[in-house]
Scaffold this motif. Structure first.
Motif, PDB file in Angstrom:
ATOM      1  N   GLU A  24     -25.421  -3.447  16.739  1.00  0.00           N
ATOM      2  CA  GLU A  24     -26.603  -2.769  16.204  1.00  0.00           C
ATOM      3  C   GLU A  24     -26.135  -1.481  15.537  1.00  0.00           C
ATOM      4  N   GLY A  25     -26.634  -1.214  14.375  1.00  0.00           N
ATOM      5  CA  GLY A  25     -26.204  -0.038  13.625  1.00  0.00           C
ATOM      6  C   GLY A  25     -25.154  -0.369  12.574  1.00  0.00           C
ATOM      7  N   ASP A  26     -24.474  -1.520  12.719  1.00  0.00           N
ATOM      8  CA  ASP A  26     -23.554  -1.961  11.668  1.00  0.00           C
ATOM      9  C   ASP A  26     -24.393  -2.405  10.472  1.00  0.00           C
ATOM     10  N   SER A  27     -23.799  -2.362   9.315  1.00  0.00           N
ATOM     11  CA  SER A  27     -24.530  -2.607   8.080  1.00  0.00           C
ATOM     12  C   SER A  27     -24.316  -4.014   7.531  1.00  0.00           C
ATOM     13  N   ALA A  28     -25.407  -4.785   7.462  1.00  0.00           N
ATOM     14  CA  ALA A  28     -25.350  -6.098   6.825  1.00  0.00           C
ATOM     15  C   ALA A  28     -25.073  -5.933   5.331  1.00  0.00           C
ATOM     16  N   GLU A  29     -25.489  -4.825   4.767  1.00  0.00           N
ATOM     17  CA  GLU A  29     -25.206  -4.539   3.355  1.00  0.00           C
ATOM     18  C   GLU A  29     -23.710  -4.373   3.138  1.00  0.00           C
ATOM     19  N   ASP A  30     -23.052  -3.596   4.014  1.00  0.00           N
ATOM     20  CA  ASP A  30     -21.597  -3.416   3.904  1.00  0.00           C
ATOM     21  C   ASP A  30     -20.871  -4.740   4.087  1.00  0.00           C
TER      22      ASP A  30
END
Length: 185
Positions: A24-30
């Motif tokens: 949680e908090g990691d970026s699916a965009e990245d």
């Protein structure tokens, strides 16, 4: 590990790249941008892997189907793989029921050739075994000869072909018996 970025060569020790679960908090965009970069050469060669153009929404949906593992170097996302075991295969997919699989195996182009892909592959296979499957099945473009060879050198054997509706190529389906590999070690 030697990294090539432009005219600069960087030496990175194997422990400098950290692997962990996508959290949680990691970026699916990245992650989506990493996938696009990692698969750009395939797309440029006419092999349109889904990961080369998938949307952030697609990435999120694919993450939900398994365990996503990510690789970071100095806070930068540089690799990923998503694993599931057993893997829910489409009807008539040429693989044994109960096999595990992985997808979105991606390494940032500046980290390709450093051994990170092998680390992610090893992690995926270990997770498949830990999740209860003794075999790993994957597929990739039959025209990605170098990539198919890379998997074959790591114990994967072609067992059939498959055609996904989100790609522009026929896939070769590759299988590896992880129980044999584990006992040989």
């Amino acid at each position: 590990m030697v990294l090539h970025s432009g005219a600069h060569v960087h030496h990175v020790g194997p422990s400098a790249v950290k692997l962990r679960r996508f959290a949680e908090g990691d970026s699916a965009e990245d992650l989506t941008r990493l996938l696009h970069r990692a698969y750009a050469d395939h797309a440029a060669a006419g092999r349109v892997f889904f990961a080369s153009y998938q949307s952030v929404r697609d990435t999120t949906a694919r993450l939900a189907r398994g365990e996503c593992w990510v690789a970071f170097h100095d806070g930068e996302l540089v690799g990923s793989v998503t694993v599931a075991a057993p893997y829910a295969m489409p009807e008539r997919y040429p693989a044994p029921v109960g096999a595990g699989s992985f997808w979105q195996l991606a390494v940032d182009p500046t980290y390709q050739g450093t051994g990170l892909g092998q680390r992610l592959l090893t992690l995926a296979e270990e997770r498949i075994v830990a999740l209860g499957s003794a075999e790993a099945v994957i597929d990739t473009s039959a025209r990605a000869v170098d990539l198919v060879g890379w998997y074959c050198r790591r114990g994967y054997v072609p067992v059939g072909t498959w055609r996904w509706d989100v790609t522009n190529y026929e896939s070769v389906v590759l299988l590896k018996d992880l129980a044999v590999t584990r006992h040989e070690l």
